[in-house]
Each structure stands twice: as structure tokens, then as C-alpha cells.
Design an enzyme around this catalytic site. Structure first.
Site, short mmCIF file in Angstrom:
data_model
loop_
_atom_site.label_atom_id
_atom_site.label_comp_id
_atom_site.label_asym_id
_atom_site.label_seq_id
_atom_site.Cartn_x
_atom_site.Cartn_y
_atom_site.Cartn_z
N GLU A 1 0.82 -1.21 0.00
CA GLU A 1 0.00 0.00 0.00
C GLU A 1 0.86 1.27 0.00
OE1 GLU A 1 -2.62 -0.66 3.40
OE2 GLU A 1 -4.03 -1.71 2.10
N ASP B 1 -8.36 -9.08 4.40
CA ASP B 1 -8.17 -7.95 5.32
C ASP B 1 -9.22 -7.88 6.42
OD1 ASP B 1 -7.02 -5.76 6.36
OD2 ASP B 1 -7.52 -4.38 4.74
N GLU C 1 -12.61 -2.03 12.14
CA GLU C 1 -12.61 -1.37 10.83
C GLU C 1 -13.70 -1.92 9.91
OE1 GLU C 1 -8.85 -1.69 8.83
OE2 GLU C 1 -9.62 -0.82 6.98
#
Ligand code: BDP
Length: 714
Positions: free
Chosen positions: A306, A380, A408
């Protein structure tokens, strides 16, 4: 008139005494409310003795004194003389009689952090002994003893031996130096960098106490998307101040290392890990860090993922990068936790496969003081993921588990989701990499491959909110990480049970109801967000709410449409041989099970198969009907949680009761939003009606697609 004033004052006093804001977590130490136990404990505990003034033993006896005095409702003094009822703490080196009581084998098993708690007769007196080989063990033993009282267990004939199954039990804070927290939903960072090192907030002590109480012995203070500045001298002094507090609680500090630091703060031209100057820069940096923080734990690194810099920028491998840092910290006993969460923006390969493709070939190439930190699943932190294929695939390398405590993808700090069942599901998964003994738990605790290092990390959900985690039930996930890292054989129910008793109440009706609710909560969120193996269909960037339609991200694998692949035929990601073949990364037995649409567990179906809308499920329903059923069940179950909670008002303080009630109300609204938005959208492909009998979505798909949240936390 006077009478009324007295009543009002009484109410105000009552409320101020009994109001609870959650700050004390599971360490409330209120007087035992069960008369039988209170009497037993008062009879059995009179004083505390502690023979040494070592920092960790001070912390241990102070905690014991605070805790016992609170729980017993009377002062429990610290005194040298041993009387009936003394709780005696110590090590064999202070108290040689321990060696006659406990065999060498047991002492060896305790290691540095383990403890024993025994009810014994010593010099004619009835005492409780809390002992360990090292101060840390005694500290953990003291907290364990307090937990027995807090959860109202008998302490009459104790004979407890406990040692952690995993050595590195670590929180990962994704905290930035400006005090924002990446994926943090509980306020700002608790690290007050501006006022450190001079100002030591009480929070740091309470944070350390809470962690020690559940066996957490390491904390990475900074975000994996790292800032090199933390490695400069003024900042290291701030880190040292925190380390000074945490040390007393057996907690080491770690930092994230930005791979390009030699260029950014070292003024070198390169950060190539094979360059001699670069190697020297890191060695000097490590020496400097250890001069300032002698027991520094080491580095956590996110590289070439990322957009983060890494060894691949210089055509080197992850092993080259990790080993260079490992060599720098090795002389000081430090370690490197190198993350496997990598996926390249250039690679068109199924994102599921990329970590394995990059790391598997490097097995056996890492230094002894390197662990590879692997997220529980290949994508993820989704509500449900299959276990990461790297587990069981790198026998020569210690792999650490990375879980995410901060929610998240699980409704932020708004939704009540107890994560232990998610964590346990992965730990219990059989990798089939060994004839027996190859489940994920045995891979990460080091027993499967006889590794010396073992670790489990959780991305922290802690922030500056008064109750630390935003949602009061978020505390349970922090609690779970410590307890599971200590002993991964504990069940989700056991962990929930003890957490509820300490955090709220020991009243049976309350404990039973809340435990049920917690245990169900994870499957409930799977149902209303991503049932049957759907994944990563959250809002783009911030991940708030549903956006299965989103297809505008700069990279394909950041788009929900990439993951669900809905079309007129069906839905799901084909990862079999006729698709991306990600399943080839698992052992044959695992692959076989997932590959066959009839043996693939239905809760993982769309992870691995593109399934026709008309596919017959085990229930006899079609896939479309089953999907509808899951989404509707999810919402109904949230309503069940609301009803269950509403009956508990009289058991706990009004403050937390109302807070949780309000959060459940929002959770219900958001569950409806998820259900409606997803079903309306998927319906555009299936072309089938939502079966009769279900309440109809009260908004249109256009409405949901038009929602935007520019200020959602991320
Ligand atoms: C993703 C998060 C991102 C993290 C990344 C990571 O969205 O903020 O930086 O994981 O783990 O889940 O590195």
C-alpha cells in the site's frame, strides 16, 4: 421540604457513586456483592507480604493491595510478618521453601512469565502463595488471583499452575505522531507526544495495569504506515518515558520502522538493505535506541505494501530487508516483526494470493530473530475469512498472528461485536500441514514446528475516549487478545464470562443473557453484512456502511465489485482451478474441501465459488433465497439483542446501560441499511424478488447509492 432535599441529595450521591464511565475496564474492584463469597474472602485474606522492592513486584503488591482492599471492603495491609491469611508473593530466590514445594519440572515449565498459586500451610499459618521464577510471573499471578475474586470463585484450595502458550503478546497501535489513529474509532491517540517525556499521564499507568492483568507484554506504539521521525533522538526520549512506566508491568515497547528512514532522517542516498552504509546506519540507530531504552523490544515493519517503501524498491527481497534490521537489533536481543500484509499495485494476481506468492519462497531465509506477522485471513480483517494460506506453509519461519481489535470492518465502535469466536475459528482451523497438531494455534504457538519465538498481535482499539474503546463492549476484544495469547485453549464463552463478571456484574441472569448475546454477535454481523462468504463490500476508503456497487477505486482490488463479482448468472469469487486458483495455496485436504461446491462450508461459499443464483443450498433453498434469509436473520437478531439488553436495566449502572442501548439502536438502523442496500443491489443481477413475508426495503437502491460520508473516520 427538608425531607425532599435529603432525598434529592441521596439520589445525586447514589448516582455519583454508582455511575460508571467504563474507565476502570475489568479492574473495578467494587466490594463483593455476594455475602457468602465476601465472608469467605474476608476470612481467608488478612494481609499481603512481598519480600522485594523490584519494580514489577512493587506493581504486583500495589495492585493486590488496591484490588483486595476494594473487593473486601477493608484495608488489606502489606506487612512482613506472616499470619493466617497472608497472601505471600515471591520467587524461589527470595523464598527457598518454594523449591521444596514445587518440582524443578514445574518451575521450568513456568518460564519467565508463568506462576503458581497455592493454598498452603507455612510455618504453621494458612497462607496463599503466589510465586513465579521471575517478578513478571508473580505480577501475572497477582492479577489472576484478583480475577478469581472478581469472578467470585472459591479460593479455598487453590493449586494453580499457569504459563503462557505464546511468548510475544502484543498490541499494535496504529497511532500517528499527530495523535490521530488510523482506523481508530475511540478518540485520539492516548500517547500525548507533545507533553512527553515531561508529563506522565495517569492513563499510561492504567493502560499498563490493564495490559498486565491479561498478560500482554508488548506494545508497538506507532502506526505501521510509519513516520521516520519517531526514530530521532527527541522522540526516542518520549518513547523512553513510556517504556519506563511499562517496564514495571513487564511490557516492552516496540516501534514501527519506516524502511526509507536512512534517506529521510539519515541523509543517505539509498535505503538499499544490502548497501554497507545503510546497514551501518541501522546498526548505529539500533545502538542509539538501546542506549536510551535498554529493554527496547524491536521493530514492526510494513514494507512494499500500500505504498510503503521497502526492499523491493531496490530489487531486494523481504528477507533481505528483514534480515538487515534483524542484524541491527540482534546484539541487543531485539526482534523484527515483518508483516506479510503485502500486495502490489502492479500485480494483476488475485489479491488473496499475493502474500503467499511473495513469502512462501522465502521460507528458511530469515534470521532467527525475525517473525513474519500474518493477518488471520488472506484479504483484510473481514467479518469472516478463511485462515491465511501462509499458516502451515512456512515451517521454517515463526509466524505471528495479527488480529484486528479495532472494528474497521465490523461496524466501527458502534456495533456490538465480540470477536473471540472469530479469533477462535481461525485458531482451530486445521491447516493439514502436519499429520496431527497442525491447526493454526499450533503453528503460531511454535509447537508445530518447534520454534523458539511465538507471537500474537492485535491492532488496538484503544483511544482517548473515557472508556478507552468507544463501545463499552470493545473492551472485551482487547481483553480477549490478552487472554487468548496467554492460553488459546480458553473458549469464547469462558473469556466472555469472566469479562462480563469483572466489567459489569456477577448476577447470574445478567451474565447468562449478556454471554449469549456476545457469543451470537459475530455471526449476527456476518449475516447482515457479508453472509455466505461475501467479503470487502464496505464503503470505499473509510469502510463505513455497504457499497457493493462501488467500482471507481484507483486499483481494481480496492473495489467491492472485484470481490463479489455479481452478474446475471450468480455471485462470488471463483478461486478454484477454473478461476484464480488461490485454493492451490492450501494443503490438498483443505483445498479439496473448499474446491468442491458441495463440501465447501456454506459460510465460506462465495469466497471460493461463483455460484448460480439458482444453486440449491443444503436447506433446499436457492442461493438467492438463502442470501435473503441471512440478511433478514441478521437484522432480526440485532432486534433480539436490543430486546435482551432492554431487560437488564436493573443490573448495572444507568450510564453504561443507556450508552449500550443507544448504540444497539444505531446498530439496528445500520443493519437494516446493510440488508436493504445489499439485497436491492444484488437483486439487479439475480432479477428475483425478495421472498414474500419479509418487510420490504423502505428506500430505493438509488437512495443508498447516493449516500456519501466525506467525514467518516478512517
Ligand atoms: C487495512 C487498513 C489500512 C492499514 C492496512 C494495514 O485499511 O488502514 O494500513 O490494513 O494493515 O486494513 O497495513
Amino acid at each position: 421540604m427538608k425531607k425532599w432535599i435529603a432525598v434529592i441529595i441521596g439520589i445525586i450521591l447514589f448516582n455519583s457513586i454508582f455511575a460508571e464511565n467504563g474507565y476502570n475496564l475489568w479492574l473495578r474492584y467494587n466490594v463483593i456483592d455476594n455475602p457468602t463469597f465476601l465472608q469467605q474472602y474476608r476470612q481467608q485474606i488478612s494481609s499481603i507480604s512481598c519480600p522485594s522492592d523490584n519494580g514489577q513486584l512493587i506493581a504486583a503488591h500495589q495492585e493486590l493491595q488496591k484490588g483486595l482492599s476494594g473487593l473486601l471492603g477493608k484495608k488489606v495491609p502489606l506487612q512482613m510478618s506472616v499470619i493466617n491469611g497472608t497472601v505471600m508473593m515471591g520467587l524461589p530466590s527470595h523464598l527457598p521453601f518454594i523449591k521444596t514445594l514445587v518440582s524443578d519440572t514445574v518451575l521450568a515449565r513456568l518460564g519467565n512469565d508463568g506462576f503458581i498459586i497455592r493454598t498452603i500451610k507455612h510455618e504453621g499459618k494458612n497462607i496463599t502463595l503466589i510465586a513465579g521464577n521471575k517478578e513478571a510471573g508473580v505480577l501475572y499471578g497477582a492479577f489472576h488471583f484478583l480475577r478469581l475474586l472478581q469472578t467470585q470463585q472459591s479460593i479455598q484450595q487453590l493449586n494453580i499452575i499457569s504459563a503462557p502458550r505464546i511468548d510475544l503478546r502484543i498490541l499494535n497501535h496504529w497511532d500517528n505522531l499527530n495523535r490521530t489513529v488510523e482506523r481508530g474509532y475511540a478518540g485520539g491517540s492516548i500517547w500525548d507526544w507533545q507533553r512527553l517525556p515531561g508529563y506522565l499521564d495517569q492513563r499510561y499507568y492504567d493502560y499498563a495495569r490493564a495490559n498486565a492483568s491479561i498478560g500482554i507484554n508488548g506494545t508497538v506504539l506507532t502506526n505501521v504506515n510509519a513516520n521516520a521521525m519517531i526514530l530521532t533522538e527527541p522522540w526516542l526520549q518520549k518513547v523512553a518515558a513510556l517504556a519506563g512506566i511499562f517496564r514495571q508491568y513487564n511490557i516492552k515497547v516496540y516501534l514501527t520502522a519506516r524502511f526509507s528512514a536512512p534517506v529521510e532522517i539519515g541523509k543517505l542516498k539509498t535505503a538499499d538493505p544490502l548497501n554497507e552504509e545503510v546497514k551501518k546506519w541501522w546498526k548505529d540507530k539500533a545502538d542509539e535506541i538501546y542506549r536510551i531504552i535498554p529493554d527496547f523490544g524491536g521493530f514492526l515493519v510494513k514494507a512494499n505494501s500500500e505504498g510503503q517503501p521497502g526492499p523491493q524498491n531496490y530489487q531486494r527481497t523481504h528477507a533481505d530487508g528483514a534480515n538487515m534490521l534483524a542484524d541491527a537489533v540482534a546484539p541487543h536481543g531485539g526482534i523484527v516483526m515483518w508483516r506479510a500484509f503485502v500486495y502490489s499495485s502492479e500485480s494483476p494476481e488475485d489479491r488473496f494470493k499475493q502474500a503467499y506468492s511473495e513469502f512462501k519462497p522465502l521460507d528458511g531465509q530469515f534470521r532467527k530473530n525475525v517473525l513474519i506477522q500474518v493477518k488471520n485471513g488472506p484479504i483484510d480483517f473481514q467479518p469472516r475469512e478463511p485462515f491465511h494460506p501462509l499458516f502451515g506453509a512456512m515451517g521454517q519461519t515463526p509466524l505471528m498472528m495479527e488480529y484486528q481489535l479495532t472494528q474497521e470492518y465490523l461496524g466501527f465502535a458502534t456495533h456490538l461485536v465480540y470477536e473471540a469466536p472469530l479469533f477462535k475459528e481461525v485458531l482451530n482451523a486445521d491447516t493439514h500441514s502436519k499429520n496431527n497438531g497442525g491447526n493454526v494455534a499450533q503453528i503460531i504457538d511454535g509447537t508445530a514446528d518447534a520454534h523458539v519465538l511465538s507471537g500474537m498481535a492485535g491492532v488496538a482499539n484503544i483511544g482517548s475516549d473515557i472508556n478507552w474503546t468507544g463501545h463499552p463492549f470493545g473492551q472485551a476484544n482487547w481483553y480477549t487478545l490478552g487472554r487468548l495469547a496467554w492460553d488459546h485453549t480458553l473458549t469464547s464463552a469462558q473469556i466472555a464470562n469472566e469479562w462480563i463478571r469483572q466489567t459489569f456484574s456477577n448476577k447470574k441472569a445478567f451474565v447468562d443473557t449478556v454471554q449469549q448475546l456476545m457469543l451470537a454477535s459475530r455471526e449476527i454481523i456476518v449475516n447482515y453484512m457479508t453472509p455466505l462468504g461475501l467479503h470487502h463490500i464496505m464503503g470505499y476508503g473509510h469502510h463505513y456502511g455497504p457499497a457493493p456497487w462501488y467500482n471507481k477505486a484507483p486499483r481494481a482490488d480496492w473495489n467491492p465489485v472485484y470481490f463479489h463479482k455479481a452478474d446475471s448468472i450468480g455471485i462470488g469469487f471463483n478461486r478454484t482451478t477454473s478461476g484464480s486458483n488461490a485454493l492451490a495455496q492450501y494443503q490438498p485436504a483443505v483445498r479439496k474441501q473448499f474446491e468442491n461446491i458441495n463440501t465447501c462450508p456454506e459460510n465460506m461459499l462465495l469466497w471460493f465459488h461463483h455460484v448460480s443464483w439458482n444453486h440449491k443450498m443444503q436447506s433446499g433453498k436457492t442461493l438467492w433465497e438463502a442470501l435473503c434469509e441471512k440478511y433478514y436473520n441478521g437484522v432480526d437478531s440485532v432486534r433480539w439483542m436490543q430486546r435482551s439488553w432492554s431487560k437488564l436495566r436493573s443490573y448495572i449502572d444507568e450510564e453504561r446501560f443507556v450508552q449500550i442501548q443507544q448504540l444497539l439502536n444505531i446498530q439496528e438502523q445500520e443493519a437494516v441499511w446493510w440488508r436493504n442496500a445489499c439485497l436491492l443491489y444484488f437483486q439487479t443481477f439475480s432479477g428475483k424478488p425478495i421472498p414474500a413475508g419479509y418487510e420490504k426495503p423502505d428506500r430505493t437502491l438509488e437512495y443508498y447509492m447516493g449516500l456519501s460520508f466525506p467525514y467518516a473516520p478512517n
